[in-house]
Design an enzyme around this catalytic site. Structure first.
Site, short mmCIF file in Angstrom:
data_model
loop_
_atom_site.label_atom_id
_atom_site.label_comp_id
_atom_site.label_asym_id
_atom_site.label_seq_id
_atom_site.Cartn_x
_atom_site.Cartn_y
_atom_site.Cartn_z
CB THR A 52 43.99 25.36 73.99
OG1 THR A 52 43.65 26.23 72.91
CG2 THR A 52 44.70 26.15 75.08
CG HIS A 104 37.67 33.74 72.21
ND1 HIS A 104 37.55 32.96 73.33
CD2 HIS A 104 38.71 33.22 71.52
CE1 HIS A 104 38.46 32.01 73.32
NE2 HIS A 104 39.19 32.15 72.23
#
EC number: 1.1.1.27
Length: 334
Positions: free
Chosen positions: A249, A194
């Site tokens: 985020t 990721h």
């Protein structure tokens, strides 16, 4: 003199209240933690939600704010405390806590600081919920999932990293946008880390079973005149762009986490690209956690789909593993 409650209600059972069967704990009530909490509540996945953080005032405020919305929810119990006893009997514990990278700080130093935090968090989780499944969301998620596995002593199938579940969602959204279809009709995976070394599996991208690579053999390569490779770059850069615009985020990762939690609590057996131990797969011989397509059900992460990757995709996956191991091998106190 009888209380209002005693006058109103006639009790027909003196047993203790039943223990929750789908208790979800969120560790960390920052932007990401609360997005996860709200997403879990709105999908009606928990019969009890517990919040834990070291910031007592914020923790209490977030708990009260959610409790005040109880009329609109179907989670009867919402609790919070800085003491991990509040997490007892959790089925799933979502870990979002940790420190952010400081300007000029090396990735290794950031990871080591988070290791020191996890050394407190993880044993507390296991102490109060020894049978739980731990879902790690904190970044860098792949390395911290490995750290959680080491510190917890739990079997691999009960340690899951949120991994590239969100990256893959971004990938599908961007491809679908280019093609004019809904993301659910566009299938494709981002695997590996990721992060910057993630792997776009172009060989598997399809709409209604039609492989895009069969229509355009050079799709996703440097030779592609349509520059589909830019889609993967957008996936990698998207978090940085959102952070630049709004400072952090949270919503998309919250939705992503709730989707993973749903697959477990409802025993769905859905396939998610999440972070798991990959030693012995695709020629990787180090103990690293990377995202592969995994089956999630009531027992946790029960199996991995053996995707038929192209040689260049396997090479990228191995490079992703090397990137993580270069950081991981120097971690201390595990």
């Amino acid at each position: 003199m009888a209380s209002v409650q005693e006058k109103l209600i006639t009790c027909v059972c003196q047993d203790k209240p039943a223990k929750p069967t789908n208790k979800i704990t969120i560790v960390g009530v920052g932007q990401v933690g609360m997005a996860c909490a709200v997403s879990v509540l709105l999908k009606e996945l928990a019969d009890e939600l517990a919040l834990v953080d070291i910031l007592e005032d914020k923790l209490k405020g977030e708990m009260m704010d959610l409790q005040h919305g109880s009329l609109f929810l179907k989670t009867p119990t919402i609790v919070a405390d800085k003491d991990y006893s509040v997490t007892a009997n959790s089925r799933i514990v979502v870990v979002t806590g940790g420190v952010r990278q400081q300007e000029g700080e090396s990735r290794l130093n950031l990871v080591q600081r988070n290791v020191n935090i996890f050394k407190f968090i993880i044993p507390q989780i296991v102490k109060y919920s020894p049978d739980c499944i731990i879902l790690v969301v904190s970044n860098p998620v792949d390395i911290l999932t490995y750290v959680t596995w080491k510190l917890s002593g739990l079997p691999q199938h009960r340690i899951i990293g949120s991994g590239t579940n969100l990256d893959s969602a971004r990938f599908r959204h961007l491809i679908a946008e280019k093609l004019g279809v809904h993301p659910t009709s566009c299938h494709g995976f981002i695997l590996g880390e990721h992060g910057d070394s993630s792997v776009a599996v172009w060989s598997g991208v399809n709409v209604a079973g039609v492989s895009l690579q069969s229509l355009k053999p050079d799709i996703g390569t440097d030779e592609d005149c349509c520059k589909w490779k830019e889609v993967h770059k957008q996936v990698v850069d998207s978090a940085y762009e959102v952070i630049k615009l709004k400072g952090y985020t949270n919503w998309a990762i919250g939705f992503s986490v709730a989707e993973i939690v749903e697959s477990i609590t409802k025993n769905l057996g859905r396939v998610h690209p999440v972070s798991t131990m990959v030693k012995g797969m695709y020629g990787i011989e180090t103990e690293v956690f990377l995202s592969l397509p995994c089956v999630l059900n009531g027992n946790g992460l029960t199996s991995v789909i053996n995707q038929k990757l192209k040689d260049n995709e396997v090479g990228q996956l191995q490079k992703s593993a090397e990137t993580l191991w270069s950081i991981q091998k120097d971690l201390k106190d595990l």
